[in-house]
Design an enzyme around this catalytic site. Structure first.
Site, PDB file in Angstrom:
ATOM      1  N   SER A 104       0.859  -1.192   0.000  1.00 49.81           N
ATOM      2  CA  SER A 104       0.000   0.000   0.000  1.00 49.81           C
ATOM      3  C   SER A 104       0.889   1.234   0.000  1.00 49.81           C
ATOM      4  O   SER A 104       1.216   1.780   1.056  1.00 49.81           O
ATOM      5  CB  SER A 104      -0.928  -0.013   1.215  1.00 49.81           C
ATOM      6  OG  SER A 104      -1.781  -1.141   1.181  1.00 49.81           O
ATOM      7  N   LYS A 179      -6.966   1.673  -3.565  1.00 49.58           N
ATOM      8  CA  LYS A 179      -6.824   0.855  -2.359  1.00 49.58           C
ATOM      9  C   LYS A 179      -6.933   1.725  -1.108  1.00 49.58           C
ATOM     10  O   LYS A 179      -7.622   1.372  -0.142  1.00 49.58           O
ATOM     11  CB  LYS A 179      -5.479   0.128  -2.387  1.00 49.58           C
ATOM     12  CG  LYS A 179      -5.051  -0.519  -1.061  1.00 49.58           C
ATOM     13  CD  LYS A 179      -5.956  -1.668  -0.647  1.00 49.58           C
ATOM     14  CE  LYS A 179      -5.557  -2.213   0.725  1.00 49.58           C
ATOM     15  NZ  LYS A 179      -4.224  -2.795   0.760  1.00 49.58           N
TER      16      LYS A 179
END
Length: 298
Positions: A104, A179
């Protein structure tokens, strides 16, 4: 068995990376791996088919061994170190090679590294995952993929060995952005669920029945469906995602708000409350323990 072609490079054998690498091995892939943890390397080697796995000492060592290198690292700072630091990947990338950042990361950093790789004729793609460690173990993660058609064509077979739902999101960097925004929506839903449970408790309501009401009504979300009766009410608090990672994803969402100039007031409140939870319980506590903090737990 779906494994074919040359070996896949893999860097980052943490909580998610280790089961993802194991999934590749289970699907018949050969791996060349790199990780600083002796324990993680030993865990991956345990049960691996002879000849299917070997380790190198630094990221650059993967460039000669694999056309595709998967990164599953904590954040953009570590990704930059692996790409640009001593023994890093970037200076030795060859034309046609592909680096897939499955962590991420910050979308802007992903775009920057993609541009540097493109100058060498190589490609960077962002493919962050959604799903718990359980889904990583079973190879059924949801994977968002940002990159052009050439990167996608090269990455897709490898990604399918780790995930069940693959969603192309657009240009490089778009998957990391989506995300982070997805995890903001999840964090807001879990926070609202935990607050509602505390209020229901104070009102003397039956919490199991309240969970049924939520899941049969408009308040239903992934937290009510998969966290309330499974983790929060029994006091297990083992949802499989750490508070510190939640805070990081919310900070990434905050950078998107700043870049776009959007006044995301609900996001700011959510960031503040999750930061309070990290301060109270530490970054390694489970994300479902936000319920403890709302009840005054430390």
């Amino acid at each position: 068995m779906s494994g074919s072609g040359g070996a896949v490079g893999f860097i980052g054998l943490g909580m998610m990376g280790l089961p993802m690498a194991r999934s590749l091995l289970r699907r018949g892939r050969s791996l060349v791996a790199c990780d600083t943890s002796t324990e993680a390397r030993a865990a991956l080697a345990e049960g691996a088919t002879p000849g299917a796995l070997r380790f190198v000492d630094d990221p650059a060592g993967l460039a000669d061994a694999a056309d595709i290198v998967v990164l599953m690292l904590p954040d953009s700072r570590v990704v930059a170190q692996v790409m640009e630091g001593a023994g890093g990947l970037l200076p030795v990338l060859r034309p046609g090679q592909l680096v897939i950042d499955m962590g991420s990361s910050l979308p802007g950093e992903t775009r920057r590294l993609a541009a540097l790789a493109a100058a060498r004729g190589a490609m960077v793609m962002d493919a962050p995952v959604s799903g718990s460690v359980v889904k990583a173990r079973s190879g059924t993660l949801a994977i968002m993929a940002g990159g052009d058609d050439a990167a996608w064509a090269k990455a897709e077979p490898v990604l399918r060995d780790m995930g069940e739902a693959l969603i192309r999101t657009g240009a490089v960097g778009s998957a990391h952005a989506m995300k982070a925004l997805n995890n903001y929506v999840y964090a807001a839903g879990l926070l609202a669920t935990a607050e509602a449970l505390r209020m229901a408790e104070a009102a003397g309501l039956d919490l199991a029945v309240f969970a049924d009401v939520l899941n049969a009504s408009s308040g239903r979300n992934v937290a009510t469906e998969t966290k309330v009766k499974q983790e929060i009410l029994p006091g297990r608090y083992q949802g499989g995602f750490q508070l510190g990672l939640m805070r990081k994803d919310l900070e990434t969402a905050g950078t998107i708000a700043a870049e776009t100039g959007f006044d995301a007031r609900a996001l700011e409140l959510c960031r503040s409350l999750w930061a309070d939870a990290v301060a109270a319980l530490g970054p390694k506590a489970d994300n479902t323990e936000i319920h403890k903090v709302l009840g005054g737990g430390r």
